[in-house]
Design a protein around this motif. Structure first.
Motif, PDB file in Angstrom:
ATOM      1  N   ASN A  11     -11.347 -24.046  -3.007  1.00  0.00           N
ATOM      2  CA  ASN A  11     -11.169 -25.266  -2.222  1.00  0.00           C
ATOM      3  C   ASN A  11     -11.867 -25.230  -0.886  1.00  0.00           C
ATOM      4  OD1 ASN A  11      -9.566 -26.336  -4.169  1.00  0.00           O
ATOM      5  ND2 ASN A  11      -7.728 -25.373  -3.363  1.00  0.00           N
ATOM      6  N   PRO A  39     -23.301  -0.070  -1.746  1.00  0.00           N
ATOM      7  CA  PRO A  39     -23.058  -1.366  -2.393  1.00  0.00           C
ATOM      8  C   PRO A  39     -22.122  -1.232  -3.593  1.00  0.00           C
ATOM      9  CG  PRO A  39     -25.357  -0.738  -2.605  1.00  0.00           C
ATOM     10  CD  PRO A  39     -24.713   0.311  -1.807  1.00  0.00           C
ATOM     11  N   PHE A  66     -12.966 -11.473  -7.001  1.00  0.00           N
ATOM     12  CA  PHE A  66     -14.008 -10.455  -6.993  1.00  0.00           C
ATOM     13  C   PHE A  66     -14.483 -10.211  -5.588  1.00  0.00           C
ATOM     14  CE2 PHE A  66     -14.945  -9.471 -11.258  1.00  0.00           C
ATOM     15  CZ  PHE A  66     -14.450 -10.532 -11.963  1.00  0.00           C
ATOM     16  N   ARG A  68     -17.854  -8.372  -3.397  1.00  0.00           N
ATOM     17  CA  ARG A  68     -19.163  -7.736  -3.466  1.00  0.00           C
ATOM     18  C   ARG A  68     -19.460  -7.200  -2.089  1.00  0.00           C
ATOM     19  NH1 ARG A  68     -25.126  -9.800  -3.633  1.00  0.00           N
ATOM     20  NH2 ARG A  68     -24.421 -11.168  -1.978  1.00  0.00           N
TER      21      ARG A  68
ATOM     22  N   ASN B  84     -16.973 -28.190   0.180  1.00  0.00           N
ATOM     23  CA  ASN B  84     -16.301 -26.911   0.306  1.00  0.00           C
ATOM     24  C   ASN B  84     -16.517 -26.024  -0.901  1.00  0.00           C
ATOM     25  OD1 ASN B  84     -15.249 -27.421   2.787  1.00  0.00           O
ATOM     26  ND2 ASN B  84     -13.398 -28.368   1.991  1.00  0.00           N
ATOM     27  N   GLY B  87     -19.950 -23.498  -1.467  1.00  0.00           N
ATOM     28  CA  GLY B  87     -20.148 -22.120  -1.044  1.00  0.00           C
ATOM     29  C   GLY B  87     -19.696 -21.131  -2.095  1.00  0.00           C
ATOM     30  N   LEU B  88     -18.966 -21.617  -3.103  1.00  0.00           N
ATOM     31  CA  LEU B  88     -18.322 -20.697  -4.020  1.00  0.00           C
ATOM     32  C   LEU B  88     -19.285 -20.064  -5.007  1.00  0.00           C
ATOM     33  CD1 LEU B  88     -15.496 -19.795  -4.530  1.00  0.00           C
ATOM     34  CD2 LEU B  88     -15.336 -21.469  -6.309  1.00  0.00           C
ATOM     35  N   PRO B  91     -22.579 -16.913  -3.973  1.00  0.00           N
ATOM     36  CA  PRO B  91     -22.600 -15.451  -4.099  1.00  0.00           C
ATOM     37  C   PRO B  91     -22.898 -14.993  -5.515  1.00  0.00           C
ATOM     38  CG  PRO B  91     -20.654 -16.136  -2.927  1.00  0.00           C
ATOM     39  CD  PRO B  91     -21.312 -17.368  -3.406  1.00  0.00           C
ATOM     40  N   PHE B  92     -22.421 -15.757  -6.500  1.00  0.00           N
ATOM     41  CA  PHE B  92     -22.715 -15.373  -7.872  1.00  0.00           C
ATOM     42  C   PHE B  92     -24.196 -15.405  -8.141  1.00  0.00           C
ATOM     43  CE2 PHE B  92     -18.737 -14.778  -9.619  1.00  0.00           C
ATOM     44  CZ  PHE B  92     -17.877 -15.745  -9.170  1.00  0.00           C
ATOM     45  N   ALA B  94     -26.457 -15.123  -5.977  1.00  0.00           N
ATOM     46  CA  ALA B  94     -27.107 -14.051  -5.228  1.00  0.00           C
ATOM     47  C   ALA B  94     -26.982 -12.733  -5.967  1.00  0.00           C
ATOM     48  CB  ALA B  94     -26.484 -13.942  -3.846  1.00  0.00           C
ATOM     49  N   LEU B  95     -25.834 -12.521  -6.609  1.00  0.00           N
ATOM     50  CA  LEU B  95     -25.634 -11.257  -7.302  1.00  0.00           C
ATOM     51  C   LEU B  95     -26.274 -11.257  -8.674  1.00  0.00           C
ATOM     52  CD1 LEU B  95     -24.215  -8.536  -7.304  1.00  0.00           C
ATOM     53  CD2 LEU B  95     -22.288  -9.621  -8.369  1.00  0.00           C
ATOM     54  N   TYR B 181      -8.923 -26.709  -8.937  1.00  0.00           N
ATOM     55  CA  TYR B 181      -9.539 -25.555  -9.565  1.00  0.00           C
ATOM     56  C   TYR B 181      -8.753 -25.070 -10.769  1.00  0.00           C
ATOM     57  CZ  TYR B 181     -11.523 -21.004 -10.214  1.00  0.00           C
ATOM     58  OH  TYR B 181     -12.121 -19.919 -10.762  1.00  0.00           O
ATOM     59  N   TYR B 242     -25.501  -1.619  -7.712  1.00  0.00           N
ATOM     60  CA  TYR B 242     -24.134  -1.782  -7.257  1.00  0.00           C
ATOM     61  C   TYR B 242     -23.204  -0.905  -8.069  1.00  0.00           C
ATOM     62  CZ  TYR B 242     -24.979  -5.746  -4.240  1.00  0.00           C
ATOM     63  OH  TYR B 242     -25.390  -6.546  -3.224  1.00  0.00           O
ATOM     64  N   ILE B 253     -15.516  -5.327 -16.276  1.00  0.00           N
ATOM     65  CA  ILE B 253     -15.641  -6.038 -15.002  1.00  0.00           C
ATOM     66  C   ILE B 253     -16.676  -7.144 -15.099  1.00  0.00           C
ATOM     67  CG2 ILE B 253     -16.280  -5.820 -12.597  1.00  0.00           C
ATOM     68  CD1 ILE B 253     -13.749  -4.580 -13.113  1.00  0.00           C
ATOM     69  N   ASN B 256     -15.237 -10.114 -16.864  1.00  0.00           N
ATOM     70  CA  ASN B 256     -14.394 -10.934 -16.000  1.00  0.00           C
ATOM     71  C   ASN B 256     -15.225 -11.704 -14.992  1.00  0.00           C
ATOM     72  OD1 ASN B 256     -12.039 -10.185 -17.159  1.00  0.00           O
ATOM     73  ND2 ASN B 256     -11.658  -8.491 -15.770  1.00  0.00           N
ATOM     74  N   LEU B 257     -16.247 -11.015 -14.497  1.00  0.00           N
ATOM     75  CA  LEU B 257     -17.103 -11.656 -13.501  1.00  0.00           C
ATOM     76  C   LEU B 257     -17.792 -12.871 -14.089  1.00  0.00           C
ATOM     77  CD1 LEU B 257     -17.989 -11.159 -10.611  1.00  0.00           C
ATOM     78  CD2 LEU B 257     -19.989 -10.013 -11.502  1.00  0.00           C
ATOM     79  N   PHE B 260     -15.353 -15.704 -14.413  1.00  0.00           N
ATOM     80  CA  PHE B 260     -15.066 -16.285 -13.118  1.00  0.00           C
ATOM     81  C   PHE B 260     -16.243 -17.126 -12.634  1.00  0.00           C
ATOM     82  CE2 PHE B 260     -12.492 -16.971  -9.700  1.00  0.00           C
ATOM     83  CZ  PHE B 260     -12.900 -16.445  -8.499  1.00  0.00           C
ATOM     84  N   PHE B 267     -16.404 -25.838 -11.803  1.00  0.00           N
ATOM     85  CA  PHE B 267     -15.659 -26.579 -10.799  1.00  0.00           C
ATOM     86  C   PHE B 267     -16.611 -27.329  -9.888  1.00  0.00           C
ATOM     87  CE2 PHE B 267     -12.156 -27.781  -8.434  1.00  0.00           C
ATOM     88  CZ  PHE B 267     -12.235 -27.394  -7.113  1.00  0.00           C
TER      89      PHE B 267
END
Lengths: 133, 327
Positions: A11, A39, A66, A68, B84, B87-88, B91-92, B94-95, B181, B242, B253, B256-257, B260, B267
């Protein structure tokens, strides 16, 4: 050297600032992150996150997600987060009791699992307040 | 006799008026035609007909104006949520990287569209892109298959017609309750459970601004593909650097990642599409009320002309009757 911490929930952006150190609860226990950490990518359990800002420790309750960590940048993505100072102690205690009662009378696997999750959430919130005080 | 002739004329012109499209009204031959016809009838169209038409056009204008206001307020509400949530998923990306060009066997195209209509062309563009992806994938090899998961009535109506056998899952009435969500993550869960996939491509309209909606495709790769790409280097190469903690195995992991990531991207996509829908509806209703205003102006001119023509003919009749009596 400081870490750049970013906590995001679906949110909104929950937290975005520089911190000195954080303590994170993962599935395999609590880990402490200092600047120049190697990392890592890790899963975050339902638990509390403690951050050290200007020699003051703040607590937050995180509900699974998660994290990172790399290059002094920490990105934590969680389903939900609450600042310890925003949680009302009375309400959290009540929620805990209700969750415990629900767990006791849960029937069937699905209800037990849900009740367990609710209990852990409530417990985390209560812990978050207690650690500050 | 004259009255019967007039009535006939009225009926003839009534049928001429109703199915006329808006664009044709602009062309000038219209008015001369209406006024040329009928050597018998002096009153060409009755004022009643034109007045009825004006009333209905005015009502349409009111309705479309109201719809525009409603869409604007809904847009305001959803816009903050969308910004809002942006931004979620960053990062995904980016990774794990966003690799639309990943070569995979099983593609699933998740098309997001609206349930209600009157929102301009956004649903057609989404469907066009989904169909394009489908064609692209099947063109590159026979063992590649593409399946659809459809969210929203409008895409369902368009895709059911020609790709019925490729549709896995159809979900409608997303916006009954305000989007949050938990709801979307349950949905994402359903999709992941029921559909086998190597890569999920989410097609939606990104909300750039109130007048611009860009159709976008977000790709979410399944963990096995991510492993494969990571090993082969390139963009995902530094994923391996990493250290992965917090579970039994790295694979778990990553699984799950990936789940997610899918629910977060979903969303964001659903929110952006809802924003685009409201924005498109606002502009469609705005141009529609403007057109209605133009039509109203033209109809008012016709009405006045008709009214003056009938007054003139009445006068002529009276005067000629009077002069016939005298002389």
């Amino acid at each position: 050297m400081t870490l750049n911490l970013c906590v995001l929930t679906p949110n909104r952006i929950f937290w975005d600032s520089k911190v000195k150190e954080i303590i994170l609860s993962t599935n395999s226990g609590q880990i402490g992150i200092l600047p120049n950490h190697a990392p890592i990518a890790t899963a975050v359990d339902i638990g509390i996150l403690r951050i050290c800002l200007n020699d003051q420790w703040l607590t937050m309750a995180l509900i699974g997600g998660f994290a990172r960590i790399g290059n002094n940048e920490i990105t934590i993505l969680v389903n939900d987060a609450e600042k310890g100072s925003d949680i009302d102690p009375q309400e959290a205690q009540q929620a805990l009791e209700i969750a415990e009662a629900n767990l006791r009378k849960a029937e069937g696997k699905r209800q037990t699992i849900e009740a367990n999750l609710a209990l852990r959430r409530a417990r985390t919130r209560v812990e978050a307040i207690n650690v500050i005080s | 006799m004259a009255m019967a002739a007039l009535r006939r004329e009225g009926r003839r012109f009534a049928s001429l008026i109703s199915p006329r499209p808006i664009t044709a009204v602009r062309s000038s031959p219209l008015y001369p035609t209406l006024e040329d016809e009928g050597p018998l009838g002096l009153r060409h169209i009755s004022t009643q007909v034109v007045r009825n038409r004006m009333k209905s056009v005015k009502n349409i204008q009111k309705i479309t104006k109201a719809m525009k206001m409603v869409a604007a307020s809904k847009l305001r509400a959803i816009q903050t949520k969308t910004e809002n949530s942006r931004g979620l998923w960053q990062p995904f990306t980016a990774l794990l990287g966003d690799l639309p060009s990943a070569d995979v066997k099983k593609n699933v195209v998740v098309t997001i569209s609206s349930d209600k209509g009157l929102c301009g062309g956004i649903n057609s563009t989404s469907v066009k892109i989904s169909k394009g992806l489908h064609k692209l994938n099947s063109a590159t090899g026979p063992e590649k298959e593409t399946k659809y998961v459809i969210l929203g009535e409008k895409a369902k109506a368009q895709l059911v017609r020609d790709s019925k056998k490729d549709i896995e899952l159809i979900i409608t009435e997303l916006q009954k309750n305000p989007l949050n969500y938990t709801q979307v993550s349950v949905l994402a869960d359903e999709i992941l459970k029921n559909v086998e996939y190597d890569a999920l491509r989410i097609v939606f309209n990104k909300f750039q601004s109130v007048v611009s909606f860009v159709p976008t495709v977000s790709t979410v790769l399944s963990p096995e593909i991510v492993e494969r790409e990571a090993e082969s280097g390139g963009k995902l190469g530094d994923l391996d650097s990493y250290e992965v903690e917090g579970g039994e195995t790295k694979g778990e992991i990553l699984q799950n990642l990936a789940e997610f990531q899918f629910s977060c991207t979903m969303f964001n996509a659903v929110l952006e599409n809802a924003c685009s829908e409201q924005g498109a509806r606002m502009s469609a209703m705005d141009s529609s009320s403007r057109n209605a205003g133009d039509m109203l102006d033209r109809l008012t001119l016709t009405y006045n002309r008709t009214r003056q023509a009938s007054i003139t003919t009445e006068l002529i009749e009276i005067i000629s009757g009077a002069s016939a009596l005298e002389g």
